[in-house]
Design a protein around this motif. Structure first.
Motif, mmCIF file in Angstrom:
data_model
loop_
_atom_site.group_PDB
_atom_site.id
_atom_site.type_symbol
_atom_site.label_atom_id
_atom_site.label_comp_id
_atom_site.label_asym_id
_atom_site.label_seq_id
_atom_site.Cartn_x
_atom_site.Cartn_y
_atom_site.Cartn_z
ATOM 1 N N ASN A 110 1.355 -1.036 -0.403
ATOM 2 C CA ASN A 110 -0.170 0.267 -0.042
ATOM 3 C C ASN A 110 0.632 1.188 0.099
ATOM 4 O O ASN A 110 0.240 2.315 -0.227
ATOM 5 N N ASN A 111 1.881 1.198 0.508
ATOM 6 C CA ASN A 111 3.596 1.879 0.465
ATOM 7 C C ASN A 111 4.094 2.242 -0.230
ATOM 8 O O ASN A 111 4.658 1.173 -0.306
ATOM 9 N N ILE A 112 5.016 3.350 -0.602
ATOM 10 C CA ILE A 112 6.819 3.055 -0.412
ATOM 11 C C ILE A 112 6.981 3.945 0.210
ATOM 12 O O ILE A 112 6.519 5.610 0.825
ATOM 13 N N PHE A 113 8.401 4.085 0.876
ATOM 14 C CA PHE A 113 9.157 5.078 1.994
ATOM 15 C C PHE A 113 9.804 4.570 1.121
ATOM 16 O O PHE A 113 10.589 3.689 0.694
ATOM 17 N N PHE A 114 10.872 5.641 1.729
ATOM 18 C CA PHE A 114 12.430 5.457 1.521
ATOM 19 C C PHE A 114 12.545 7.146 2.249
ATOM 20 O O PHE A 114 11.973 8.187 2.274
ATOM 21 N N ALA A 115 14.411 7.350 2.399
ATOM 22 C CA ALA A 115 14.743 8.261 3.103
ATOM 23 C C ALA A 115 15.814 8.260 1.982
ATOM 24 O O ALA A 115 16.514 8.245 1.284
ATOM 25 N N TRP A 116 16.370 9.890 1.610
ATOM 26 C CA TRP A 116 17.609 10.484 1.341
ATOM 27 C C TRP A 116 17.868 12.237 1.722
ATOM 28 O O TRP A 116 16.979 12.467 2.477
ATOM 29 N N ASN A 117 19.077 12.704 1.545
ATOM 30 C CA ASN A 117 20.008 13.810 2.388
ATOM 31 C C ASN A 117 21.163 13.328 1.177
ATOM 32 O O ASN A 117 21.865 12.703 0.934
ATOM 33 N N ALA A 118 20.402 15.228 1.051
ATOM 34 C CA ALA A 118 21.526 15.680 -0.196
ATOM 35 C C ALA A 118 22.323 16.548 0.178
ATOM 36 O O ALA A 118 22.361 17.348 1.215
ATOM 37 N N VAL A 119 23.933 16.720 -0.592
ATOM 38 C CA VAL A 119 25.017 17.674 0.204
ATOM 39 C C VAL A 119 25.636 18.320 -0.897
ATOM 40 O O VAL A 119 26.084 17.745 -1.588
ATOM 41 N N LEU A 120 25.143 19.668 -1.271
ATOM 42 C CA LEU A 120 24.989 20.400 -1.772
ATOM 43 C C LEU A 120 26.552 22.011 -1.658
ATOM 44 O O LEU A 120 26.218 22.109 -0.819
ATOM 45 N N GLU A 121 27.702 21.880 -2.449
ATOM 46 C CA GLU A 121 28.585 22.670 -2.358
ATOM 47 C C GLU A 121 28.296 24.011 -3.392
ATOM 48 O O GLU A 121 27.363 23.771 -3.798
ATOM 49 N N ASP A 122 27.864 25.196 -2.184
ATOM 50 C CA ASP A 122 27.774 26.293 -2.336
ATOM 51 C C ASP A 122 28.269 26.709 -3.823
ATOM 52 O O ASP A 122 29.593 26.405 -3.766
ATOM 53 N N SER A 123 28.066 27.153 -5.250
ATOM 54 C CA SER A 123 28.384 26.803 -6.161
ATOM 55 C C SER A 123 27.905 27.802 -7.118
ATOM 56 O O SER A 123 28.174 29.646 -6.663
ATOM 57 N N TYR A 212 22.393 10.830 0.182
ATOM 58 C CA TYR A 212 22.895 9.020 0.631
ATOM 59 C C TYR A 212 21.164 9.039 0.379
ATOM 60 O O TYR A 212 20.014 9.849 0.461
ATOM 61 N N LEU A 213 20.573 7.746 0.268
ATOM 62 C CA LEU A 213 19.487 6.354 -0.184
ATOM 63 C C LEU A 213 19.721 5.881 1.010
ATOM 64 O O LEU A 213 20.734 5.156 0.884
ATOM 65 N N ASP A 214 18.529 5.303 1.043
ATOM 66 C CA ASP A 214 17.872 4.691 2.238
ATOM 67 C C ASP A 214 16.312 4.183 2.763
ATOM 68 O O ASP A 214 15.887 5.073 2.554
ATOM 69 N N GLY A 215 16.346 3.085 3.261
ATOM 70 C CA GLY A 215 15.272 2.094 3.350
ATOM 71 C C GLY A 215 13.770 2.558 2.629
ATOM 72 O O GLY A 215 12.513 2.597 2.185
ATOM 73 N N PHE A 216 14.280 1.671 0.941
ATOM 74 C CA PHE A 216 13.537 1.989 0.196
ATOM 75 C C PHE A 216 13.043 0.477 -0.137
ATOM 76 O O PHE A 216 12.849 -0.489 0.295
ATOM 77 N N GLY A 217 11.910 0.724 0.743
ATOM 78 C CA GLY A 217 10.449 -0.318 0.882
ATOM 79 C C GLY A 217 9.303 -0.266 0.827
ATOM 80 O O GLY A 217 9.206 0.938 1.227
ATOM 81 N N ALA A 218 8.505 -1.304 1.828
ATOM 82 C CA ALA A 218 6.793 -0.595 2.082
ATOM 83 C C ALA A 218 6.995 -0.727 3.371
ATOM 84 O O ALA A 218 5.189 0.169 3.829
ATOM 85 N N LYS A 219 8.094 -0.608 4.269
ATOM 86 C CA LYS A 219 7.825 -0.429 5.377
ATOM 87 C C LYS A 219 8.602 0.574 6.405
ATOM 88 O O LYS A 219 9.643 1.033 5.315
ATOM 89 N N PRO A 220 7.878 2.093 6.657
ATOM 90 C CA PRO A 220 9.019 2.824 6.924
ATOM 91 C C PRO A 220 10.653 2.793 7.806
ATOM 92 O O PRO A 220 9.789 1.539 8.316
ATOM 93 N N PRO A 221 11.106 3.796 7.239
ATOM 94 C CA PRO A 221 12.639 3.217 7.361
ATOM 95 C C PRO A 221 12.305 4.273 9.232
ATOM 96 O O PRO A 221 12.187 4.914 9.431
ATOM 97 N N VAL A 222 13.020 3.568 9.965
ATOM 98 C CA VAL A 222 12.684 3.795 11.079
ATOM 99 C C VAL A 222 13.781 4.175 11.292
ATOM 100 O O VAL A 222 15.226 3.770 11.798
ATOM 101 N N ARG A 223 13.893 5.563 12.428
ATOM 102 C CA ARG A 223 15.593 6.171 12.929
ATOM 103 C C ARG A 223 16.289 5.116 13.688
ATOM 104 O O ARG A 223 15.610 4.539 15.158
ATOM 105 N N SER A 224 16.914 4.500 13.537
ATOM 106 C CA SER A 224 18.021 4.061 14.583
ATOM 107 C C SER A 224 19.328 4.370 15.069
ATOM 108 O O SER A 224 20.217 4.168 15.823
#
Length: 251
Positions: A110-123, A212-224
């Motif tokens: 019923n759901n798709i979950f994933f987490a991401w974190n982008a890091v970009l240098e001022d340009s 970064y990419l993490d937790g791609f799936g049917a359940k919410p990624p749990v912050r551990s």
């Protein structure tokens, strides 16, 4: 007859479940990139319109599975959930561009979950800076369900709600963002999907971008893994308790 019908029904359900699509290694807990496709190359694109992620499929990638730790620039956790995540591209500015993507067919959750974190240098400007883009596409209806695209110049903090960018010296970071796509509400259960992420340096060999990419799936990624600031507060709290115990013992 009823028992025979029940057996036939269960057999059919088992066969249907076996054919249902699943994300492979969505949290990278296998410690590698199995289940994922990669691409990449060099970024010499100075045009306003960025090329599609699929342009780089099959090229030379720059993706690394990372364990629990802290990002050297932002201090954020390198992993959102579990023990591993993937870093797409890196903080070395050499025009590198890298992608990672995965498709799933007949996805019945019923759901798709994933987490991401982008890091970009001022340009430079929005059209020739390092950048990050991410898309979740419903292939069945040819619909883009999630569309994130940020340049390190101008568009930081703009666009889709739910992203608050923070500055670390000459760098910006989105922090960990958790996406939750309700497929029931979209009437998309059973469809085919592709998740694709791209991170690129600027085209002048001067500024880097990675994600970064993490937790791609049917359940919410749990912050551990607590953030470094949380660990610091915990450490101070423990020191405080030790001090109180020493005072009590002294009395």
């Amino acid at each position: 007859m009823k028992n025979k019908a029940l057996v036939i029904g269960l057999t059919f359900l088992a066969a249907s479940s076996a054919q249902a699509g699943l994300f492979a290694n969505g949290g990278f807990e296998s410690g590698n990139l199995s289940g994922w496709s990669q691409g990449g190359g060099s970024n010499y694109d100075t045009n306003v319109v960025k090329p599609a992620i699929s342009t780089y499929n099959g090229g030379v990638s720059n993706n690394t599975v990372v364990g629990v730790g802290t990002d050297a620039i932002t201090g954020a956790s390198t992993v959102y959930s579990g023990n591993y995540a993937v870093r797409v591209n890196d903080d070395y500015n050499n025009r590198s561009l890298s992608t990672i993507y995965q498709s799933v067919n007949n996805y019945t959750d019923n759901n798709i979950f994933f987490a991401w974190n982008a890091v970009l240098e001022d340009s430079h400007f929005t059209y020739d800076s390092d950048y990050f883009s991410l898309q979740l596409v419903d292939n069945t209806t040819n619909t883009i369900l999630v569309n994130r695209s940020y340049s390190s110049a101008g568009s930081i903090g703009a666009g889709t709600s739910g992203v608050t960018w923070s500055q670390f010296g000459s760098w910006f970071s989105s922090g960990w963002v958790v996406e939750n796509i309700d497929l029931v509400a979209l009437n998309a259960v059973g469809h085919d999907f592709t998740l694709a992420l791209l991170a690129a340096d600027c085209p002048y060999n001067g500024h880097a971008g990675y994600a970064y990419l993490d937790g791609f799936g049917a359940k919410p990624p749990v912050r551990s893994v607590p953030e470094p600031s949380s660990l610091l507060m915990l450490g101070l709290g423990l020191l405080g308790l030790v001090g109180i115990r020493k005072k009590v013992a002294a009395k």
